[in-house]
Design a protein around this motif. Structure first.
Motif, PDB file in Angstrom:
ATOM      1  N   ARG A   1      72.656   2.609  47.027  1.00 38.86           N
ATOM      2  CA  ARG A   1      72.008   3.085  45.915  1.00 38.86           C
ATOM      3  C   ARG A   1      72.029   1.763  44.833  1.00 38.86           C
ATOM      4  NH1 ARG A   1      71.599   8.816  46.206  1.00 38.86           N
ATOM      5  NH2 ARG A   1      72.735   9.803  47.410  1.00 38.86           N
TER       6      ARG A   1
ATOM      7  N   ALA B   1      67.445   8.966  58.875  1.00 44.15           N
ATOM      8  CA  ALA B   1      66.822   9.539  57.906  1.00 44.15           C
ATOM      9  C   ALA B   1      66.013   8.526  58.002  1.00 44.15           C
ATOM     10  CB  ALA B   1      67.317   9.854  56.489  1.00 44.15           C
TER      11      ALA B   1
ATOM     12  N   HIS C   1      67.684  13.112  61.822  1.00 42.89           N
ATOM     13  CA  HIS C   1      66.595  13.149  60.742  1.00 42.89           C
ATOM     14  C   HIS C   1      65.366  12.055  60.774  1.00 42.89           C
ATOM     15  CE1 HIS C   1      69.470  16.073  58.624  1.00 42.89           C
ATOM     16  NE2 HIS C   1      70.063  14.801  58.646  1.00 42.89           N
TER      17      HIS C   1
ATOM     18  N   SER D   1      70.406   3.819  56.724  1.00 42.58           N
ATOM     19  CA  SER D   1      70.039   5.005  56.643  1.00 42.58           C
ATOM     20  C   SER D   1      69.911   5.297  55.634  1.00 42.58           C
ATOM     21  CB  SER D   1      71.534   5.689  57.290  1.00 42.58           C
ATOM     22  OG  SER D   1      71.006   6.738  56.265  1.00 42.58           O
ATOM     23  N   GLY D   2      68.672   6.029  54.909  1.00 41.17           N
ATOM     24  CA  GLY D   2      68.152   6.545  54.102  1.00 41.17           C
ATOM     25  C   GLY D   2      66.941   5.122  53.491  1.00 41.17           C
ATOM     26  N   CYS D   3      67.132   4.164  53.969  1.00 47.02           N
ATOM     27  CA  CYS D   3      65.933   3.196  53.495  1.00 47.02           C
ATOM     28  C   CYS D   3      64.137   3.453  54.577  1.00 47.02           C
ATOM     29  CB  CYS D   3      65.873   1.762  54.186  1.00 47.02           C
ATOM     30  SG  CYS D   3      67.801   1.533  53.203  1.00 47.02           S
ATOM     31  N   CYS D   4      63.842   4.506  53.272  1.00 43.65           N
ATOM     32  CA  CYS D   4      62.486   5.143  53.413  1.00 43.65           C
ATOM     33  C   CYS D   4      61.090   4.367  54.115  1.00 43.65           C
ATOM     34  CB  CYS D   4      61.732   6.001  52.331  1.00 43.65           C
ATOM     35  SG  CYS D   4      61.891   5.178  50.738  1.00 43.65           S
TER      36      CYS D   4
ATOM     37  N   GLN E   1      72.199   1.201  52.333  1.00 44.39           N
ATOM     38  CA  GLN E   1      71.683   2.843  52.349  1.00 44.39           C
ATOM     39  C   GLN E   1      71.777   3.108  51.390  1.00 44.39           C
ATOM     40  OE1 GLN E   1      76.003   4.252  53.378  1.00 44.39           O
ATOM     41  NE2 GLN E   1      75.822   3.557  55.454  1.00 44.39           N
ATOM     42  N   LEU E   2      70.337   3.879  51.507  1.00 45.55           N
ATOM     43  CA  LEU E   2      69.055   4.449  49.853  1.00 45.55           C
ATOM     44  C   LEU E   2      68.834   3.678  49.535  1.00 45.55           C
ATOM     45  CD1 LEU E   2      71.607   7.533  49.678  1.00 45.55           C
ATOM     46  CD2 LEU E   2      69.777   7.800  50.636  1.00 45.55           C
TER      47      LEU E   2
ATOM     48  N   ASP F   1      65.686   2.602  48.608  1.00 48.31           N
ATOM     49  CA  ASP F   1      63.870   2.642  48.306  1.00 48.31           C
ATOM     50  C   ASP F   1      63.174   1.359  48.190  1.00 48.31           C
ATOM     51  OD1 ASP F   1      65.100   4.875  48.575  1.00 48.31           O
ATOM     52  OD2 ASP F   1      64.896   5.217  46.072  1.00 48.31           O
TER      53      ASP F   1
END
Length: 598
Positions: free
Chosen positions: A424, A501, A527, A474-477, A449-450, A452
């Motif tokens: 984050r 994700a 996900h 995880s969550g790195c779109c 993680q997360l 962006d």
């Protein structure tokens, strides 16, 4: 042709026992050895020095068997929260005596808890016992503890977390166990100052480590006894609202050898830290948590006196600031580990200047942890990069003012970096992580993680420059097939991968992972909407060591994909998936390793 058993004929028991002891990290090897012959089975039992026992399902019944077989045990760990191994549960469930006693829910509960009778049996069977952990064993009382203490005079370590023992039990330990070095009292609601004082009187000379947490009836009186009788104390951990400066002053003045001090006491103030800085000159580890009474004055005292300090943790201490951190930096130049956590106060007390001082004056720093420090910016990390070239571990969580510039500074200056965890931190993107891949070739553990702004470009650089063993994105779109393919081709030693994700990830990446990462043991791909049974098939084809796979909310993975994982991975131990995706055949084959999410 007759086989000559030269090993059994030539090697004495002592040699074989020592061989078995050297197989401590390989349970399958030890178990295989025990099947060779009865002599090896008996010697393998004699080689056991450590036992871990779960407490659900008639443990008294089990321990009576264990104490007969393993007579050289020195360490026993009993955890009421841990289930027993399946074979023990099966034996208990088939025992007629147990069935007769289980007439109600209450009696079932009593049966499945560690009892005083068990402790007495344990003391009789393990006379060489040195270390005992009783974790959340609610049925253990002073009677059982006293019985054990009388029989196990060699006891050196005792953990009573969550046990409702009383003062007589602790007093018996003090009277009988004169070699006790380690004692953990956490959530021991039945203890008062009386028990701790008696223990300090009895075995205070040998006590080296003491932990007290959430014991409402243990107060400054106990700490005064510790300061008076425990002159060899080196480690003290306190978490209590019933202790104040009075008790801490007694410990600081009476325990000059103190090396590790952890304080989470709302009523302890700078006055106590001032005496610690004056009297505890050997202090190496200091953790201050959740306090509104520590100020920069206290840190100045530590910096002035505790020149050997190597490890400092400051968590949610509202009135500490950069000035206090500067005092630590200039006074404690041997500092190797620093953790700043501002989660509950919004991270507004520490800024860039304090950490800049650490970078300037603490060249031995090897680990830096910044959690929710929103005012610390790039200049601080640039200074750390210039001055702390031994840094090996960096954690950044919720640090919104740190971006690519700071990470590039770390990459250029800290080329021995082995572990980087970022979560984050929305200002960190491809440029910073690409610099890590270019300069930090020793990196083996990377977690993003997360984040962006991190995409394929960053992972391509990491794959080309580092041999990562542990990767979490995880969550790195913005990460898709290209980034994971680069990892698969450049990191053949990869054994853990979290790609949860990632909406742009598909079967092509799975195929490359199966081809390039044969050592993969754990993968989390929940996900991931574009991964299908085809990709799973390619993944498991060559990943024969796979032990764990999480794949919930992956619409492209069906019951066929789950069955493929089960049938192809002989070492599989854990699968997380939706219940409706598991066929009856798969349940029959590997139901014990499957956990259902919904």
């Amino acid at each position: 042709m007759r086989v000559h058993d030269r090993i059994n004929r030539c090697l004495p028991d002592e040699v074989l026992i020592e061989i078995f002891r050297r197989l401590l990290d390989s349970k399958p090897s030890r178990d295989a050895c025990s099947l060779v012959c009865k002599r090896w089975l008996n010697l393998k039992r004699l080689s056991h020095s450590t036992l871990q026992i779960g407490a659900s399902g008639c443990p008294d019944h089990i321990l009576s068997r264990i104490t007969r077989h393993f007579i050289n045990v020195k360490t026993v760990h009993i955890d009421e929260r841990s289930p027993l191994p399946f074979q023990f549960r099966r034996r208990c469930s088939s025992d007629s005596d147990v069935k007769e006693k289980s007439g109600s829910e209450d009696s079932d509960f009593e049966m499945s808890c560690i009892s005083d009778a068990m402790l007495s049996l344990l003391g009789e069977g393990f006379l060489k016992l040195e270390k005992l952990s009783l974790i959340w064993c609610n049925n253990v009382t002073s009677t059982g503890l006293a019985s054990l203490a009388q029989k196990c005079s060699l006891l050196k370590s005792l953990d009573l977390q969550g046990c409702f023992v009383g003062d007589p039990g602790l007093a018996a330990v003090g009277e009988c166990c004169k070699q006790l070095e380690y004692l953990n009292l956490r959530f021991c609601e039945g203890l008062t100052d009386v028990g701790v004082v008696e223990l300090a009187l009895g075995c205070g000379k040998s006590l080296n480590t003491l932990g007290v947490a959430d014991c409402a009836k243990i107060t400054d009186i106990s700490l005064e006894a510790v300061g008076l009788h425990c002159k060899s104390l080196e480690t003290l951990s306190l978490d209590s609202e019933y202790m104040s400066d009075k008790g801490m002053l007694a410990v600081a003045k009476g325990c000059p050898l103190l090396k590790v001090l952890k304080i989470q006491c709302v009523n302890v103030t700078d006055e106590a830290l001032a005496v610690v800085g004056t009297c505890c000159l050997s202090l190496e580890f200091l953790a201050l948590r959740s306090s509104q009474k520590f100020t920069d004055k206290g840190l100045h005292a530590i910096g002035s006196g505790c020149k050997k300090l190597k490890n400092l943790t400051l968590c949610d201490c509202y009135f500490l600031s950069d000035k206090g951190l500067e005092a630590i930096a200039t006074g404690c130049k041997e500092l190797t580990h620093l953790e700043l956590n501002g989660f509950h106060n919004g991270g507004h007390n520490f800024g860039t200047l304090g950490l800049e001082s650490i970078g300037k004056y603490c060249p031995q720093l090897t680990e830096l942890v910044l959690l929710y420090c929103q005012k610390i910016g790039n200049k601080a990390l640039l200074e750390v990069g210039r001055g702390c070239n031994k840094l090996q571990t960096l954690y950044l969580v919720g640090c919104s003012s740190i971006g690519d510039e700071g990470i590039c500074g770390i990459a250029r200056g800290c080329r021995n970096l082995k572990k980087l965890h970022i979560q984050r931190c929305n200002e960190i993107g491809n440029k910073g992580i690409s610099a890590i891949g270019e300069y930090c070739n020793s990196l083996t553990d990377l977690s993003l993680q997360l984040c962006d702004r991190v995409g394929d470009e960053a992972l391509v650089a990491v794959g080309q420059g580092c041999s990562v063993h542990h990767l979490s994105v995880s969550g790195c779109c913005q990460i898709g097939d290209a980034g994971i393919i680069a990892i698969a081709r450049g990191c053949p030693q990869l054994h853990f991968l979290d790609i949860s994700a990632l909406q742009n990830l598909g079967d092509m990446a799975m195929a490359e992972l199966g081809e390039g990462c044969p050592l993969l043991k754990q993968i989390l791909l929940s996900h991931c909407r574009q991964i299908t049974d085809v990709g799973i098939g390619h993944l498991v084809r060559n990943c024969g060591l796979l032990e764990s796979c999480h794949m919930v909310y992956c619409p492209g993975i069906t019951a066929a994909g789950v069955a493929t994982v089960v049938s192809s991975c002989t070492n599989i131990k854990a699968i997380l998936v939706e219940k409706w995706k598991v066929s009856e055949q798969t349940k029959r084959r590997s139901g014990s390793v499957i956990t259902y999410n919904c």
